[in-house]
Design a protein around this motif. Structure first.
Motif, PDB file in Angstrom:
ATOM      1  N   LEU A 228       0.831  -1.207   0.000  1.00  0.00           N
ATOM      2  CA  LEU A 228       0.000   0.000   0.000  1.00  0.00           C
ATOM      3  C   LEU A 228       0.857   1.244   0.000  1.00  0.00           C
ATOM      4  O   LEU A 228       0.513   2.246  -0.602  1.00  0.00           O
ATOM      5  CB  LEU A 228      -0.930  -0.009   1.211  1.00  0.00           C
ATOM      6  N   LYS A 229       1.998   1.158   0.684  1.00  0.00           N
ATOM      7  CA  LYS A 229       2.889   2.322   0.721  1.00  0.00           C
ATOM      8  C   LYS A 229       3.290   2.693  -0.701  1.00  0.00           C
ATOM      9  O   LYS A 229       3.270   3.859  -1.074  1.00  0.00           O
ATOM     10  CB  LYS A 229       4.125   1.989   1.547  1.00  0.00           C
TER      11      LYS A 229
ATOM     12  N   PHE B 146       1.873   1.569  -3.649  1.00  0.00           N
ATOM     13  CA  PHE B 146       0.835   1.762  -4.666  1.00  0.00           C
ATOM     14  C   PHE B 146      -0.280   2.708  -4.244  1.00  0.00           C
ATOM     15  O   PHE B 146      -1.040   3.160  -5.078  1.00  0.00           O
ATOM     16  CB  PHE B 146       0.229   0.418  -5.065  1.00  0.00           C
ATOM     17  N   ALA B 147      -0.407   2.969  -2.949  1.00  0.00           N
ATOM     18  CA  ALA B 147      -1.540   3.799  -2.548  1.00  0.00           C
ATOM     19  C   ALA B 147      -1.125   5.017  -1.739  1.00  0.00           C
ATOM     20  O   ALA B 147      -1.362   6.149  -2.147  1.00  0.00           O
ATOM     21  CB  ALA B 147      -2.538   2.969  -1.765  1.00  0.00           C
ATOM     22  N   TRP B 148      -0.495   4.798  -0.594  1.00  0.00           N
ATOM     23  CA  TRP B 148      -0.335   5.935   0.316  1.00  0.00           C
ATOM     24  C   TRP B 148       0.555   7.010  -0.274  1.00  0.00           C
ATOM     25  O   TRP B 148       0.247   8.194  -0.159  1.00  0.00           O
ATOM     26  CB  TRP B 148       0.222   5.483   1.656  1.00  0.00           C
TER      27      TRP B 148
END
Lengths: 359, 63, 165
Positions: free
Chosen positions: C27-28, C30-32
């Motif tokens: 997530l770091k 690809f998202a956050w």
């Protein structure tokens, strides 16, 4: 007729379907020995729900006694890798042979047995048989994987929507305020403007993970990830490790040699503070576990009341209470995620804090 | 053995309930006095309540 | 507590730990990061635009006050010029008056002097005329008087007598 009415209720309260389906299944197996009272059935059912299982059980058709669900892989480490599908256990009834070893599942745990599957019990009714290291993709592990996949899908899509324009659109409209909330209300006030960026990924992940997992726990799928102590332990352990490994000198100084207090007090405070280092994450894991477990137990007990009081007062009362409690659980799902994240941020904040002032 | 454990659990629940109730009432007072500080008070209240709750749970499981 | 330890499943713990750490890193990446960057970027751009607007407003205000100042200065200048012109006019008029007065005074003086001299002239002329006339008269008188010898003698005597006195 009896089953029909209870089935009707099952459809009315779909979200409890898995619990009751499994209750009936347990009842079926116990049927031969003695007719258990409905209260005992419900109690057993709740216990069953709170435990992990090696297959993904959705519901059971009582009329035919067939179970609906799907088996999951069992992975055991017992002087070598043993992999087989959980369907071989036949819902705990059969002994499985794998590479010359025999395994039986009892209360969602796999035990090594002899060929006939004999389990010996101690005085706490816990089996004393040897346990292989169980790395099975259990129902909870499967749920965690599925939910994580959903989370990744949601947030990578959110992230992608920012590529076209900085204005949030679609999913981002809903997600962004929460992210900004985590940043502005949880991270920055507790950790500080300077250091908060390092912890954002963890805080956001843990917030959304706990929240979404809690929400899934309220669905009729019967997923209950956050009321397994292992899951909350893992989460709290990560918080604990991050706290210790990012801690600055001041953090340790405040634990072992509290500045600004007399020497005697320093000696007294050091063990207390040191204990606190471990109690804090312990409270974190117990809180999440206990809150969600309590919520599930109370909710299921209230729904179970309907089957205990088979009267025209009991059922609506049970329905009303269950409905209200479900709403409360929706709040608790978010609140526990918030508190877990908040306290994690608080601990990180205390770890990275630099005290220039005297205390 | 059964009864003392249950009684202990009850005592813990009473204690924790009183504690959290006190926090809640104080927070309400504080918010009534300073509505502009609502956010800060709520945060502090939740943290304090969570800490008491943690102790309560720890005691419950020990009981 | 025993129940908790009994319930603890190492496998679940292991998977949760592994999966969660993986989730954090995934997530770091690809998202956050993209989301937080986008949010930060937007916030900073909003801040920038607000600042720019503030600056523009300030500039406008300054410009307006400048205008006012220039206007005020121009007004003051105009007043000054008008005043100067007025002063000059007054001075010129005064000077002219003065000059005219002086001129007229000079003219008058001149006229007076001329009149005086004319008067003197006239008086002198009159005097000479009177003298001529008197001489003529005296001649005539003398002629008449001094027709006789003795009379002449008499006069001489008289004159002498007078001269002695």
């Amino acid at each position: 007729m009896q089953f029909k009415t209870s089935k009707l209720f099952l459809f009315l309260f779909v979200f409890v379907a898995p619990f009751f389906a499994s209750a009936q299944h347990d009842a079926d197996t116990a049927h031969a020995e003695a007719e258990p009272s409905i209260k005992e059935k419900i109690k057993k059912d709740i216990e069953h729900h709170l435990q992990d299982s090696h297959d993904f059980h959705l519901f059971t058709d009582n009329a035919t006694g067939t179970h609906y669900g799907f088996p999951l892989p069992v992975i055991l480490w017992d002087d070598g890798l043993h992999v087989f599908m959980s369907s071989k256990f036949h819902h705990g009834e059969d002994v499985v042979e794998s590479k010359g070893n025999y395994y039986k599942v009892y209360h969602s745990k796999v035990y090594k047995t002899d060929e006939s599957g004999v389990l010996t019990f101690d005085e706490h009714h816990h089996p004393t048989n040897a346990m292989p290291l169980d790395f099975s993709i259990t129902k909870n592990v499967f749920s965690i994987m599925a939910i994580m996949l959903i989370i990744i899908l949601i947030f990578s899509r959110t992230a992608k929507s920012y590529k076209t324009s900085l204005v949030p659109s679609g999913m981002a409209k809903f997600v962004e305020p929460i992210i900004v909330f985590v940043r502005d209300e949880i991270a920055i006030p507790n950790i500080g403007e300077k250091d908060y960026k390092r912890f954002m990924s963890f805080l956001l992940t843990i917030f959304f993970f706990i929240w979404i997992v809690n929400l899934f726990g309220l669905t009729p799928l019967g997923i209950n990830v956050t009321n397994s102590i292992s899951v909350t332990f893992a989460l709290a352990l990560i918080t604990f490790l991050i706290t210790q490994f990012t801690a600055r000198k001041d953090y340790w100084k405040h634990i072992f040699w509290m500045p600004g207090v007399p020497v005697f007090m320093k000696i007294v405070l050091a063990p207390i503070e040191l204990l606190g280092v471990f109690i804090k994450p312990f409270a974190l894991l117990i809180r999440l576990y206990a809150n969600i477990t309590a919520g599930h137990v109370v909710l299921m007990s209230i729904i179970g009341m309907m089957f205990v009081f088979k009267s025209w007062i009991g059922s609506p009362l049970s329905f009303g209470l269950a409905f209200g409690l479900s709403l409360l659980e929706l709040l608790v799902a978010a609140l526990q995620a918030y508190i877990f994240t908040m306290l994690s941020a608080l601990y990180f904040g205390s770890a990275v804090a630099e005290h220039h002032d005297e205390h | 053995m059964e009864i003392p454990t249950i009684v202990g659990a009850g005592l813990i629940v009473i204690g924790a309930g009183l504690g959290i109730g006190k926090i809640g009432s104080s927070a309400m007072d504080a918010i009534a006095r300073q509505p502009e500080a609502t956010n800060k008070i709520q945060t502090a209240m939740l943290i304090a309540a969570a800490l008491i709750e943690g102790i309560g749970f720890a005691a419950l499981f020990a009981a | 507590m025993e129940k908790l330890i009994y319930d603890f499943s190492f496998g679940l713990f292991f998977w949760q730990l592994l999966l969660f750490v993986a989730l954090v890193f995934l997530l770091k990446k690809f998202a956050w990061k993209p989301i937080l960057n986008a949010v930060d970027e937007r916030e900073s751009s909003i801040k920038e635009s607000l600042k720019a607007a503030e600056r523009a407003r300030k500039e406008l205000k300054e410009l307006q006050s400048d205008n006012q100042k220039i206007l005020n200065e121009a007004r003051a200048e105009r007043e000054r010029i008008v005043k100067e012109a007025n002063d000059m006019k007054n001075k010129i008029v005064g000077d002219a008056n003065e000059a005219a007065k002086a001129e007229s005074a000079k003219h008058i003086e001149n006229a007076r002097l001329q009149i005086e001299s004319e008067k003197q002239n006239a008086i002198a002329q009159i005097k000479t005329q009177v003298a001529e006339l008197s001489v003529e008269i005296a001649e005539k008188l003398l002629r008449k008087e001094l027709e006789s010898q003795n009379k002449q003698q008499e006069l001489i005597d008289d004159l002498l007598k007078e001269a002695k006195l």
